[in-house]
Design a protein around this motif. Structure first.
Motif, PDB file in Angstrom:
ATOM      1  N   VAL A   1     -55.405 -76.031  10.896  1.00  0.00           N
ATOM      2  CA  VAL A   1     -56.328 -76.855  11.677  1.00  0.00           C
ATOM      3  C   VAL A   1     -57.797 -76.826  10.984  1.00  0.00           C
ATOM      4  N   LEU A   2     -58.112 -75.545  10.455  1.00  0.00           N
ATOM      5  CA  LEU A   2     -59.418 -75.290   9.824  1.00  0.00           C
ATOM      6  C   LEU A   2     -59.512 -76.413   8.589  1.00  0.00           C
ATOM      7  N   MET A   3     -58.172 -76.338   7.827  1.00  0.00           N
ATOM      8  CA  MET A   3     -58.346 -77.039   6.425  1.00  0.00           C
ATOM      9  C   MET A   3     -58.489 -78.622   6.688  1.00  0.00           C
ATOM     10  N   LYS A   4     -58.028 -79.087   7.938  1.00  0.00           N
ATOM     11  CA  LYS A   4     -58.161 -80.406   8.076  1.00  0.00           C
ATOM     12  C   LYS A   4     -59.919 -80.653   8.448  1.00  0.00           C
ATOM     13  N   ASP A   5     -60.352 -79.849   9.245  1.00  0.00           N
ATOM     14  CA  ASP A   5     -61.859 -79.736   9.535  1.00  0.00           C
ATOM     15  C   ASP A   5     -62.455 -79.931   8.122  1.00  0.00           C
ATOM     16  N   VAL A   6     -62.022 -78.878   7.207  1.00  0.00           N
ATOM     17  CA  VAL A   6     -63.061 -79.211   5.729  1.00  0.00           C
ATOM     18  C   VAL A   6     -62.529 -80.420   5.036  1.00  0.00           C
ATOM     19  N   LEU A   7     -61.491 -80.957   5.210  1.00  0.00           N
ATOM     20  CA  LEU A   7     -61.039 -82.367   4.631  1.00  0.00           C
ATOM     21  C   LEU A   7     -61.812 -83.421   5.470  1.00  0.00           C
ATOM     22  N   ASN A   8     -62.156 -83.321   6.801  1.00  0.00           N
ATOM     23  CA  ASN A   8     -62.937 -84.274   7.101  1.00  0.00           C
ATOM     24  C   ASN A   8     -64.541 -84.147   6.743  1.00  0.00           C
ATOM     25  N   PHE A   9     -64.915 -83.113   6.497  1.00  0.00           N
ATOM     26  CA  PHE A   9     -66.366 -82.978   6.004  1.00  0.00           C
ATOM     27  C   PHE A   9     -66.301 -83.177   4.667  1.00  0.00           C
ATOM     28  N   GLY A  10     -65.090 -83.040   3.996  1.00  0.00           N
ATOM     29  CA  GLY A  10     -65.279 -83.500   2.516  1.00  0.00           C
ATOM     30  C   GLY A  10     -65.249 -84.994   2.741  1.00  0.00           C
ATOM     31  N   ALA A  11     -64.517 -85.586   3.263  1.00  0.00           N
ATOM     32  CA  ALA A  11     -64.494 -86.799   3.200  1.00  0.00           C
ATOM     33  C   ALA A  11     -65.661 -87.527   3.790  1.00  0.00           C
ATOM     34  N   PHE A  12     -66.468 -87.036   4.460  1.00  0.00           N
ATOM     35  CA  PHE A  12     -67.961 -87.421   4.785  1.00  0.00           C
ATOM     36  C   PHE A  12     -68.890 -87.482   3.613  1.00  0.00           C
ATOM     37  N   VAL A  13     -68.779 -86.644   2.721  1.00  0.00           N
ATOM     38  CA  VAL A  13     -69.570 -86.243   1.536  1.00  0.00           C
ATOM     39  C   VAL A  13     -68.799 -86.681   0.155  1.00  0.00           C
ATOM     40  N   GLY A  14     -67.721 -87.261   0.334  1.00  0.00           N
ATOM     41  CA  GLY A  14     -66.860 -87.409  -0.969  1.00  0.00           C
ATOM     42  C   GLY A  14     -66.386 -86.098  -1.434  1.00  0.00           C
ATOM     43  N   GLY A  15     -66.336 -85.063  -1.001  1.00  0.00           N
ATOM     44  CA  GLY A  15     -65.864 -83.950  -1.404  1.00  0.00           C
ATOM     45  C   GLY A  15     -66.795 -83.064  -2.371  1.00  0.00           C
ATOM     46  N   VAL A  16     -67.459 -83.723  -2.812  1.00  0.00           N
ATOM     47  CA  VAL A  16     -68.572 -83.020  -3.849  1.00  0.00           C
ATOM     48  C   VAL A  16     -69.481 -82.532  -3.370  1.00  0.00           C
ATOM     49  N   GLY A  17     -70.198 -81.502  -3.850  1.00  0.00           N
ATOM     50  CA  GLY A  17     -71.094 -80.619  -3.431  1.00  0.00           C
ATOM     51  C   GLY A  17     -71.105 -79.815  -2.222  1.00  0.00           C
ATOM     52  N   LEU A  18     -69.854 -79.443  -1.844  1.00  0.00           N
ATOM     53  CA  LEU A  18     -69.632 -78.613  -0.610  1.00  0.00           C
ATOM     54  C   LEU A  18     -70.024 -77.278  -0.922  1.00  0.00           C
ATOM     55  N   GLU A  19     -69.912 -76.678  -2.230  1.00  0.00           N
ATOM     56  CA  GLU A  19     -70.361 -75.489  -2.460  1.00  0.00           C
ATOM     57  C   GLU A  19     -69.851 -74.356  -1.748  1.00  0.00           C
ATOM     58  N   LEU A  20     -68.299 -74.107  -1.559  1.00  0.00           N
ATOM     59  CA  LEU A  20     -67.700 -73.350  -0.629  1.00  0.00           C
ATOM     60  C   LEU A  20     -67.675 -71.963  -1.125  1.00  0.00           C
ATOM     61  N   GLY A  21     -67.892 -71.614  -2.303  1.00  0.00           N
ATOM     62  CA  GLY A  21     -68.170 -70.284  -2.595  1.00  0.00           C
ATOM     63  C   GLY A  21     -66.825 -69.605  -2.847  1.00  0.00           C
ATOM     64  N   LEU A  22     -65.766 -70.103  -3.127  1.00  0.00           N
ATOM     65  CA  LEU A  22     -64.322 -69.732  -3.061  1.00  0.00           C
ATOM     66  C   LEU A  22     -64.226 -69.338  -4.783  1.00  0.00           C
ATOM     67  N   THR A  23     -63.378 -68.214  -5.039  1.00  0.00           N
ATOM     68  CA  THR A  23     -62.946 -68.037  -6.433  1.00  0.00           C
ATOM     69  C   THR A  23     -61.676 -69.075  -6.780  1.00  0.00           C
ATOM     70  N   GLU A  24     -61.596 -69.338  -8.114  1.00  0.00           N
ATOM     71  CA  GLU A  24     -60.395 -70.243  -8.222  1.00  0.00           C
ATOM     72  C   GLU A  24     -59.107 -69.874  -7.941  1.00  0.00           C
ATOM     73  N   SER A  25     -58.822 -68.500  -7.823  1.00  0.00           N
ATOM     74  CA  SER A  25     -57.569 -67.802  -7.087  1.00  0.00           C
ATOM     75  C   SER A  25     -57.561 -68.399  -5.641  1.00  0.00           C
ATOM     76  N   GLN A  26     -58.572 -68.124  -4.884  1.00  0.00           N
ATOM     77  CA  GLN A  26     -58.553 -68.385  -3.492  1.00  0.00           C
ATOM     78  C   GLN A  26     -58.289 -69.903  -3.320  1.00  0.00           C
ATOM     79  N   ALA A  27     -59.192 -70.837  -4.100  1.00  0.00           N
ATOM     80  CA  ALA A  27     -58.981 -72.121  -3.869  1.00  0.00           C
ATOM     81  C   ALA A  27     -57.531 -72.548  -4.200  1.00  0.00           C
ATOM     82  N   ASN A  28     -56.840 -72.092  -5.296  1.00  0.00           N
ATOM     83  CA  ASN A  28     -55.649 -72.390  -5.515  1.00  0.00           C
ATOM     84  C   ASN A  28     -54.444 -71.987  -4.486  1.00  0.00           C
ATOM     85  N   LYS A  29     -54.706 -70.901  -3.910  1.00  0.00           N
ATOM     86  CA  LYS A  29     -53.919 -70.255  -2.692  1.00  0.00           C
ATOM     87  C   LYS A  29     -53.969 -71.230  -1.557  1.00  0.00           C
ATOM     88  N   LEU A  30     -55.273 -71.741  -1.068  1.00  0.00           N
ATOM     89  CA  LEU A  30     -55.602 -72.530  -0.049  1.00  0.00           C
ATOM     90  C   LEU A  30     -54.701 -73.991  -0.446  1.00  0.00           C
TER      91      LEU A  30
END
Length: 123
Positions: free
Chosen positions: A44-73
């Motif tokens: 549910v939360l990932m879909k929210d992040v996608l909606n926010f990302g779509a609003f700004v083109g996904g660029v510049g959200l600066e989510l502060g995740l490591t590459e490992s965390q991002a790959n896991k998500l």
């Protein structure tokens, strides 16, 4: 915007800042839910992040995740059930999520480096 005396640029910057803030808060919640093994809430939360990302083109959200965390998500998202969503829509969502998570940058840099290597070999 006008009632607040903001220029359109200032209003846009304020809106983007709010979107980034919400996306970052959702990522923190996602990490908590992952530790609690609550996959349903993570999606549910990932879909929210996608909606926010779509609003700004996904660029510049600066989510502060490591590459490992991002790959896991990303892996969790890709493994989820998309129901009746078309394959093309799923691919678009995955691409957007990669951009939001900062994973597309690495692939593009590698492709660019490969192009540079090929050009050097030709010379």
């Amino acid at each position: 915007q006008e009632s607040l005396g903001l220029t359109s640029e200032d209003a846009e910057a304020a809106l983007v800042s709010m979107v980034k803030s919400r996306a970052q808060a959702d990522i923190e919640d996602i990490q908590d839910e992952m530790m609690a093994d609550n996959t349903g809430e993570v999606m549910v939360l990932m879909k929210d992040v996608l909606n926010f990302g779509a609003f700004v083109g996904g660029v510049g959200l600066e989510l502060g995740l490591t590459e490992s965390q991002a790959n896991k998500l990303l892996g969790l998202f890709e493994a989820s059930d998309f129901g009746d969503v078309s394959r093309d829509e799923v691919e678009e969502q995955v691409d957007l999520l990669k951009t939001c998570l900062g994973l597309n940058d690495n692939e593009e840099e590698e492709e660019y480096e490969d192009d540079d290597d090929e050009e050097e070999e030709e010379e």
